[in-house]
Design an enzyme around this catalytic site. Structure first.
Site, PDB file in Angstrom:
ATOM      1  CB  THR A 173      -3.551   2.607  -4.370  1.00  0.00           C
ATOM      2  OG1 THR A 173      -2.649   2.368  -3.289  1.00  0.00           O
ATOM      3  CG2 THR A 173      -4.135   1.277  -4.800  1.00  0.00           C
TER       4      THR A 173
ATOM      5  CG  LEU B 191      -0.146  12.188  -1.162  1.00  0.00           C
ATOM      6  CD1 LEU B 191       1.209  12.441  -1.790  1.00  0.00           C
ATOM      7  CD2 LEU B 191      -1.223  13.005  -1.857  1.00  0.00           C
ATOM      8  CG  ASP B 192      -1.865   4.453  -0.701  1.00  0.00           C
ATOM      9  OD1 ASP B 192      -2.652   4.377  -1.676  1.00  0.00           O
ATOM     10  OD2 ASP B 192      -1.207   3.482  -0.290  1.00  0.00           O
ATOM     11  CG  LEU B 193      -7.948   7.671   3.332  1.00  0.00           C
ATOM     12  CD1 LEU B 193      -7.215   7.211   4.585  1.00  0.00           C
ATOM     13  CD2 LEU B 193      -8.769   8.922   3.636  1.00  0.00           C
TER      14      LEU B 193
END
Length: 303
Positions: free
Chosen positions: A182, A148-150
């Site tokens: 992000t 969920l934050d690549l």
């Protein structure tokens, strides 16, 4: 008053000085970075006789139970997981202060590489990195987690090998509040909130490859800091008032750069607004690998 307001006005306090011992057996060599809630240190492990990275809560965020749990959870996952494209954790402390000890990676983040390199990455390098990211995400999904934050800042590259960092907002597929991730990089369904699946991470791979290939993100991210939220941090549920990815689809990568058609189609497929229309991680990996085989077959051997 909101938590964001109180933490923004509270003095952060100085980082630990060289020589400090944040946990038994570890000595701070230097302060590496400060995020919205963490300090990262270059440290020495007496037991291993090597350098390592120590990740701790910032002085002004200590005592926040939610953040402490988030850090300890990430450390325990990274201690348990074993994959060549995931950073390793050596040790995790829950008390007296939460702390995670990570391996030192001697490469640089993909974000720094994108900013530093005078020319955009070669198409073959984009595809190779994509295959490696697919491998890491496939493994995480088999462990029951979404990353969920690549994004480029969470990928370190050394000698053409990528390692994925930061599982601080990772969790199982399912219902998730709006705004996890992000700002400029999260998928539309992350921005909206609701049921999340592996397709959210496929979006993360796609937007990372898009930026590597073109040098820019596909959306105008406005007054954000380095593509993150307005206070420069990744969030686990603080929704913004506006998300560009909810207003318009990502422009095709060919609008910014000419790429082999199959590679451009693979990247564009990751960024379809409807998660049901995106490829699976396995399908994406196969498509990227096929572009590599085609390029190598079509490139004459030196002789």
């Amino acid at each position: 008053m909101s938590l964001a307001t109180t933490t923004a006005t509270r003095p952060a306090g100085p980082p630990l000085a060289p020589g400090a011992r944040p946990a038994p057996g570890y000595e701070v060599l230097s302060h590496l970075a400060r995020t919205g809630w963490l300090d990262l240190y270059d440290a020495w492990s007496g037991e291993r006789d090597c350098r390592c990275v120590v990740k701790v809560l910032r002085p002004d965020r200590r005592g926040e139970g939610r953040l402490a749990e988030r850090l300890v959870r990430e450390g325990r996952w990274l201690q348990r997981f074993t994959h060549p494209h995931l950073v390793r954790a050596y040790e995790t402390f829950a008390s007296p202060e939460p702390l995670v000890v990570l391996e030192t990676l001697t490469g640089e983040t993909l974000a720094h590489l994108i900013d530093r390199l005078p020319r955009r990455a070669a198409a073959e390098d984009v595809a190779v990195l994509g295959v490696q990211l697919c491998s890491a995400l496939h493994y995480l999904h088999r462990q029951g987690l979404l990353h969920l934050d690549l994004k480029p800042a969470n990928v370190v590259v050394e000698c053409a090998r990528a390692k994925v960092l930061d599982l601080s907002v990772a969790h199982a597929p399912g219902i998730t509040p709006a705004g996890v991730g992000t700002f400029g990089y999260m998928s539309p369904e992350q921005a909206r909130g609701g049921a999340l699946s592996a397709a959210a991470d496929v979006w993360g791979i796609g937007i990372t490859l898009y930026e590597l290939a073109t040098g820019d993100v596909p959306f105008d991210i406005g007054d954000t800091v380095d593509g993150t939220t307005t206070d420069g941090t990744t969030t686990d549920g603080a929704a913004a008032d506006w998300y560009p990815q909810l207003e318009e689809p990502a422009p095709p990568v060919s609008a910014h750069r000419r790429l082999p058609p199959a590679l451009a189609a693979a990247i564009d497929g990751c960024l379809r607004p409807d998660p049901a229309d995106r490829p699976s991680v396995s399908e994406l990996s196969a498509a990227l690998d096929a572009t590599l085989r085609t390029r190598r077959r079509d490139t004459p051997e030196a002789g």
